[in-house]
Design an enzyme around this catalytic site. Structure first.
Site, PDB file in Angstrom:
ATOM      1  N   SER A 251       0.856  -1.199   0.000  1.00 20.62           N
ATOM      2  CA  SER A 251       0.000   0.000   0.000  1.00 20.62           C
ATOM      3  C   SER A 251       0.892   1.249   0.000  1.00 20.62           C
ATOM      4  O   SER A 251       1.723   1.384  -0.894  1.00 20.62           O
ATOM      5  CB  SER A 251      -0.959  -0.055   1.186  1.00 20.62           C
TER       6      SER A 251
ATOM      7  N   HIS B 154      -2.867  -0.899  -3.363  1.00 18.42           N
ATOM      8  CA  HIS B 154      -4.018  -0.007  -3.173  1.00 18.42           C
ATOM      9  C   HIS B 154      -3.820   1.234  -4.029  1.00 18.42           C
ATOM     10  O   HIS B 154      -2.872   1.987  -3.814  1.00 18.42           O
ATOM     11  CB  HIS B 154      -4.149   0.415  -1.708  1.00 18.42           C
TER      12      HIS B 154
ATOM     13  N   ASP C 243      -4.753  -4.290   5.864  1.00 18.67           N
ATOM     14  CA  ASP C 243      -5.068  -5.250   4.804  1.00 18.67           C
ATOM     15  C   ASP C 243      -3.897  -6.226   4.663  1.00 18.67           C
ATOM     16  O   ASP C 243      -2.739  -5.827   4.781  1.00 18.67           O
ATOM     17  CB  ASP C 243      -5.313  -4.488   3.488  1.00 18.67           C
TER      18      ASP C 243
END
Lengths: 278, 190
Positions: B14, B41, B133
């Protein structure tokens, strides 16, 4: 023991649960993509409070009240109005000129879920002066989703994204012309759905019901396995007039379909196909 | 490492992803024998990741279409706006389901589906990021017999995601980016 490893119990339970749903209620998810159906079922199991899929299956078999909530987990789709604006721009600029040549039009939105795509097409056709002569068939297997679609009511906090998409899609007016607001919700104008027939139809178990010039079915077949994708594309082929159009989701392709030869690329980058003459 | 040869690699990243991936992916050779699936992401389409990494990497770099078969020597970036999943049998399935932990694509979704499909033959890697995540997914990979490497939170651009993965998944090993890259090359040689 040297046997092949047994299938995980969870996978067996999932198959049995889907079989129960089919045999008891004729909702057929047996050929959905295994990875995404498993994820949705795990969510349903957790949130509906079951310890195992077997326990869910028992409840499904004996209580019809269980079917609606389960369907909502299995079929919920998240969409936006004018999702992937480039798709609607290509429809407007490349496909609409062809649609204009027909005295009357039929369009099938397959797997319409909550109806965002239906209203997007209706608005575009209205802006292009074609809505009056168009019949839109909006189909889904989920009666609850169809009810939302029919109502044309969306949470107000989604409108900003819808408006941005509409502009990027080449919208000729303001989206605000098409809805009124009340109690934190946007209610879309009745005239947009005067030409829409909302109907229960399954790409898995039902047959072709009309001949049309355009089918739009986006991000529905990603949930199917290859066998079921072939069935659905076969339905679209049989439903489309010669030189009719098929629009798919941005990462969907006919490349792997047994019916690929029946179609040609029309707007390749937006996954808009045209049915051949054959 | 598990005893079973690795058949696929999944990577999640991310905040700081481009920098971290730039230290790993370009070092993998064109004939790297495994498919490498990556979730980053990204806020919206187009992400530009495939264009960027195509120019840097020897391996093929693609955003897969639905139902594409995974092939060795290829890096698959999850398309923006879609979850990337692996079907049993090794093909791609995409999903437009709700975001998970505000993210679509979601690392957990990729890791959990790949764990189900590849079992012990999966290697998962969690890199820099400022959320959680990947933590559940990493645990699922280990539960199915696969192995997990995590970028050392002490040296990661954003420590939260690697730290969460290590907390959820005690069997995961924390390594430097350099050591992760070496591990990737050595598992492929098995």
């Amino acid at each position: 023991m040297n046997e092949a490893p047994a299938e995980p119990v969870e996978d067996i339970e999932i198959q049995l649960l889907l079989e129960a749903l089919y045999q008891r209620y004729h909702f057929d998810f047996r050929h959905y993509a295994k990875s995404s159906i498993k994820r949705r079922l795990r969510q349903a199991r957790e949130q509906l409070g079951f310890a195992t899929f077997s326990a869910m299956q028992e409840k499904v078999l004996h209580s019809e009240a269980m079917v609606g909530p389960l369907l909502d987990y299995l079929t919920v789709q998240v969409s936006e109005m004018f999702r992937d604006p480039g798709y609607f721009k290509a429809m407007r600029e490349r496909v609409v000129p062809h649609l204009r040549t027909y005295p009357s039009l039929k369009i099938w939105i397959a797997g319409c879920s909550h109806g965002e795509e239906v209203y997007s097409f209706a608005i575009m056709l209205l802006e292009e002066g074609l809505l009056d002569r168009t019949m839109i068939y909006a189909t889904d297997i989920n009666p609850g989703a169809l009810e939302v679609a029919r109502s044309g009511v969306y949470p107000l906090d989604r409108i900003a994204a819808f408006t941005r998409n509409h502009q990027q899609a080449g919208g000729k007016t303001s989206l605000a012309d098409y809805y009124t607001t009340a109690y934190g919700r946007a209610v879309f104008d009745k005239k947009l759905r005067a030409q829409v027939v909302f109907s229960d139809h399954s790409l898995v178990t039902d047959e072709v019901f009309t001949e049309c010039q355009l089918v739009s079915c986006r991000n529905v077949m990603i949930y199917f396995d290859r066998t079921l994708q072939d069935r659905a594309v076969g339905l679209f082929r049989d439903s489309l007039t010669r030189r009719g159009f098929l629009g798919l989701g941005s990462k969907e392709t006919l490349r792997f379909s047994e019916h690929a030869a029946a179609f040609t690329d029309f707007v390749r980058e937006e996954k808009i196909y045209q049915r051949g003459e054959a | 490492m598990s005893a079973e040869p690795v058949a696929a690699v999944v990577i999640g990243a991310s905040a700081g992803a481009v920098q971290a991936l730039s230290e790993i992916l370009p070092r993998l050779p064109a004939d790297y024998p495994l498919p490498v699936l990556v979730v980053v992401h990204v806020p919206s389409a187009p992400s530009g990741l495939t264009t960027l990494f195509s120019t840097k990497c020897a391996m093929a770099v693609v955003e897969p279409d639905d139902k594409e078969m995974l092939a060795p020597g290829t890096i698959y970036f999850a398309p923006p706006g879609y979850h990337l999943l692996v079907e049993p049998g090794g093909s791609v399935a995409l999903s437009a389901d709700e975001p998970v932990l505000y993210s679509r694509p979601s690392i957990d979704v990729l890791f959990e589906s790949a764990a189900d499909s590849f079992g012990p033959a999966l290697l998962g890697i969690v890199l820099t990021g400022a959320n959680e995540d990947g933590a559940r997914g990493a645990a699922q990979i280990v539960a199915q017999g696969g192995s997990v490497l995590v970028e050392d939170p002490a040296t990661a651009y954003a420590a939260t995601m690697p730290a969460a993965a290590l907390a959820h998944c005690p069997a995961a090993r924390a390594l430097s980016l350099d050591a992760i890259c070496e591990a990737l090359i050595s598992v492929a040689a098995q």
